[in-house]
Enzyme design. Sequence first.
Site, short mmCIF file in Angstrom:
data_model
loop_
_atom_site.label_atom_id
_atom_site.label_comp_id
_atom_site.label_asym_id
_atom_site.label_seq_id
_atom_site.Cartn_x
_atom_site.Cartn_y
_atom_site.Cartn_z
N TYR A 1 0.81 -1.21 0.00
CA TYR A 1 0.00 0.00 0.00
C TYR A 1 0.85 1.27 0.00
CZ TYR A 1 -4.08 -2.85 0.85
OH TYR A 1 -5.09 -3.76 0.75
N HIS A 2 2.09 1.16 0.33
CA HIS A 2 3.03 2.29 0.33
C HIS A 2 2.53 3.46 1.18
CE1 HIS A 2 5.43 0.29 -2.69
NE2 HIS A 2 4.35 0.12 -3.42
N HIS A 3 2.19 3.19 2.43
CA HIS A 3 1.81 4.24 3.37
C HIS A 3 2.93 4.38 4.39
CE1 HIS A 3 -2.24 4.81 1.91
NE2 HIS A 3 -2.46 3.51 1.98
N PRO A 4 3.90 5.26 4.14
CA PRO A 4 5.00 5.40 5.09
C PRO A 4 4.50 5.88 6.45
CG PRO A 4 5.46 6.59 3.05
CD PRO A 4 4.04 6.13 2.99
N THR A 5 5.01 5.28 7.49
CA THR A 5 4.67 5.68 8.85
C THR A 5 5.93 5.63 9.70
OG1 THR A 5 4.24 3.45 9.67
CG2 THR A 5 2.39 4.59 8.64
#
Length: 92
Positions: free
Chosen positions: A25-29
């Site tokens: 999903y490529h959601h950097p956190t």
Amino acid sequence: MVASELVPGEGADVEAAVMATVDTYHHPTSTAPIGMVVDRLGSVRGVRGLRVIDASILPDVPSAATNPTVITVAEHIAESRVEGEIDLVRRR
């Protein structure tokens, strides 16, 4: 009723099928985690009046969807502001 395997298909190379279809999903956190870069209310350490309230302050990558997790954190911090726990910096 399913009579046989649909995907990748009987006798197919399972590893190749997984590699061809897997994605992220490529959601950097967690790039500015609470406790290291910001306090529990999003204040950036050493920078007066700056708050970060997004997925970057999460201490770990959430196991749930990122969006509702960030909304919950933001609502908690906003509620703390309403209750007077956060002092606002006023421009002069």
